[in-house]
Design an enzyme around this catalytic site. Structure first.
Site: not given
Lengths: 353, 353
Positions: A50, A152, A172, A174, A299
Site C-alpha cells: 500500500t 498479487q 509486497s 507477505h 482488501c
C-alpha cells in the site's frame, strides 16, 4: 528475521553495529531484485504494498502532469492514491476482468496529456492476468509513465521487470510467504521523482524512515525461496486451484469468475460466486472447518460494499468468495475444502429456506 | 515478536487466524496507550516516527489552512514534511536549543492564520526539553493545531498525553527498546483528518496497509517495560549520562551542548563538541573500542551538512558527537567510555599536529 530482531542498529551510522545492519539490508535488496528481474539499485523498501502504491502515484505526479488512467479492477490503494493525486479516468474491463486495450488506446489518443497509467499484473480478487507488456508499450509511446501493481503476482509467476520496462512496480512480501509490514517500490533506473515519506536520506533519499531490517531479511528469504522454486511451484499452485475450483463447481449455483483458461489467471487464486447465500456466512462455515477464505471485496476488511471488481466485470453479484493457495498448501488442504464446501453451502441454503 | 512472525494472517478477515492477529494488535494498542497516557483509540500504528510525522503534517493541513510554525531545532522529518505541505515559519531557539516562546507569541499574534505549530518534546541531538505545555496552550488559544514530536522522549520520560492535550503526537518504538519499522501517531479524540497512506480501511481508516503485527507486538512489550520501569530508570539514565558528560569534560577543548541543568534535558542523551578534531574520526575511534556513538547532525546518515540544531543554537561548530544510553546500559559501559574517549581525542589531535 529473528537474528535481526536483536541487532537492529541504525544502518545510517558509521559504527560497526550500523554497518552490519546496512549490509543485511543490501543483501536483502539483491535477493528481491533477483526475484523481480530488476537492478538492485531500483529497489526501494517500503512498509508494504500500500505504501509502495502511494509512493508510486505521488512520485509519478511529481514529474508528470496530466490525468491518471486507472483500470476499473485495480486495488483500492491504486484507486484511492490516484483519486487524491489528480483527475482519474477509469478504464473498462471485459467480462473476465481484463483491461480493454481499445479503451486505453482511445484515452492515449485523445490528445489530453496522460501522466500515469496503472496496470496491475494480476487481479487481487479474480486473478485475471492483465496485458501489462502491451500497456507499457502503448503508454510509453504516448509519453505516459506506467505503474504496475505486482503485489498479487510477485512470487507466484516469474517477473522480468527489466524486460517489461515499467517505470514503477509495487510488490509486497507477505503475499508470497514473507512477513507483513514490508514491501518495495521498484523505480526504473533514471527516473527521479519526489519521495512520498520525507525527512530522511534512507533508501538513497527515496524513502525516509528507519529501515525494518528484520522485515527486509524475511522479505529476502521469501524472495530467494520463491525465485528458487521454479516452475514446479507454479504448476503445483495451478493443480491446487484447479482442484478447489472443480470441487466448488460440483455444487449447483456456484460459478467461478475470471478467465476460463488457467493461463489467463494467476496460479494461486480462485474466485467463486455462490448463488443464494451470503459470502460472509460461507466464510464462517469454512472457518469452523479450519479453512481460511475471504470475501473478495475490499482488501482491508470484510466490507459490506459491493465489489468494484465484480461490478466492473458486469457480474450480477455483490460479493465473491476468494480462496488462495501458497507455498505451504498441500493436497490434503484441497481435499478438506472439497469435503467441506458443499455441506456448508447446503446447510446455509437450507437455513435460508 | 517471534510468536507472530509465523502467524501473520490478515487481521481484516473474519477467519480465526485473522481474528487472533487483530486481538494481538488491539492488545498492543492498549500497551502503547498506557505508556503514553492517551486513549487506546487515539493510537494509529505507523511504520515508524518518520511516517507518523509525515501523516501528522498531511492530516493537519487537510483540515486547517495557514502557515506552519517550525522551531528551528526540529527533526528533519518535521522540517521536510512541513516544507512540502505549506508556508513554513521557522521559530528561533535560545543558546540551549529551547524554543523562544516570545517568537511563538509574536507569530500567533500577527493576525496571519497558523494551521499547525510543531514542538518536539525533547531534542534529538542535544536533548533539550521543550516547553510543550506552554506551546499547546498558546497555540490552541490562537486556533492552531499542535503536533508534538515525542520520538526521542517516549519511553524515557513520563508522558501524559491526555493531560497535555496536543492534537497530534509522533512516537517510534525503536527509540526505547522496541523494533525498528513501527511507531505510532496519536490523534486526539475528535480530530478527523485525511489519512496519509490511503487505500485501506486499516486503523479505523486512518492508515492503509497490512499491519506489521510482529512489530506492534514488540512495540507493546517495549511500552510495557518502559512504563513499568518507573522513575528508577530515568534516574539511572541521568546517572549514566552525567558520568559520560563528566568523563568527556575532563578533556580540554570538549564542551557539552544543551541546558546545564539535567532537568532541562532528556535523561538519556549527551551532546558533545570536541575542538580541533572531526566528529567522524572520533566516532571511528570509539567504534574500534566497541562504543557506538554518532554524530548529531542528520538523522539518517552521517551527513556532511552542518547540524541545523547547532546552527540554530548559535554554536560555532558544524557537528557534534551524540551519546545515548538505553535500558541495556550498565555502569561498565560508562567506564569504558571514560577510559577510551580521552585517548581517542588525544591520538586524533596528535595526528592533526
Amino acid at each position: 528475521m529473528v537474528e535481526w530482531l536483536d541487532r537492529a542498529a541504525d544502518p545510517g551510522r558509521v559504527h560497526t553495529e550500523g554497518r552490519m545492519v546496512r549490509a543485511a539490508i543490501e543483501d536483502g535488496r539483491e535477493e528481491v531484485a533477483g526475484l523481480l528481474g530488476c537492478r538492485t539499485r531500483e529497489v526501494v523498501f517500503t512498509s508494504g504494498g500500500t505504501e509502495a502504491v502511494n509512493a508510486a502515484v505521488w512520485g509519478a505526479l511529481s514529474v508528470r502532469q496530466g490525468t491518471i488512467a486507472v483500470p476499473a479492477v485495480e486495488h483500492s490503494s491504486v484507486r484511492d492514491a490516484s483519486d487524491r493525486a489528480g483527475a482519474v479516468r477509469l478504464l473498462p474491463v471485459d467480462g473476465d476482468g481484463r483491461l480493454r486495450l481499445d479503451a486505453l488506446d482511445e484515452l492515449l489518443g485523445a490528445g489530453e496529456p496522460v501522466a500515469l497509467v496503472h496496470c496491475q499484473w494480476g487481479n487481487h480478487e479474480v486473478g485475471t492476468v492483465q496485458p501489462v507488456a502491451e500497456v507499457v508499450d502503448r503508454s510509453h509511446r504516448a509519453g505516459a509513465l506506467v505503474h504496475v501493481d505486482a503485489v498479487q503476482a510477485a512470487g507466484h509467476v516469474p517477473l522480468d521487470l527489466t524486460a517489461l520496462g515499467a517505470d514503477l512496480v509495487s510488490v509486497s512480501a507477505h503475499k508470497f510467504g514473507g512477513p507483513p509490514g514490508v514491501g518495495a517500490l521498484i523505480v526504473r533506473r533514471g527516473l527521479r521523482m519526489a519521495p512520498f515519506i520525507v525527512g530522511g536520506e534512507q533508501e538513497r533519499a527515496r524513502r525516509g524512515g528507519m529501515e525494518n531490517v528484520a522485515g527486509i531479511a524475511g522479505f529476502a528469504v521469501a524472495a530467494r525461496a520463491a525465485g528458487g522454486a521454479g516452475p514446479e511451484e507454479t504448476t503445483a499452485a495451478r493443480t491446487y486451484t484447479a482442484g478447489l475450483r472443480n470441487a466448488a463447481l460440483t455444487v449447483p449455483g456456484v460459478v467461478a469468475y475470471g478467465p476460463a483458461s488457467p493461463e489467463g489467471r494467476l496460479p494461486h487464486i480462485v474466485c467463486l460466486g455462490v448463488e443464494g447465500v451470503e459470502a460472509e456466512a460461507v466464510l464462517l462455515g469454512l472457518d469452523q472447518a479450519g479453512i481460511a477464505a475471504h470475501s473478495g471485496s475490499a482488501c482491508s476488511s470484510e466490507s459490506l460494499e459491493p465489489s468494484p471488481v465484480l461490478e466492473a466485470m458486469g457480474v450480477d453479484a455483490q460479493r465473491s468468495l476468494r480462496l488462495s493457495v501458497g507455498w505451504s498448501t498441500q493436497e490434503i488442504d484441497v481435499a478438506a475444502f472439497a469435503a467441506t464446501f458443499p455441506a456448508v453451502v447446503a446447510r446455509l441454503r437450507a437455513l435460508a429456506g
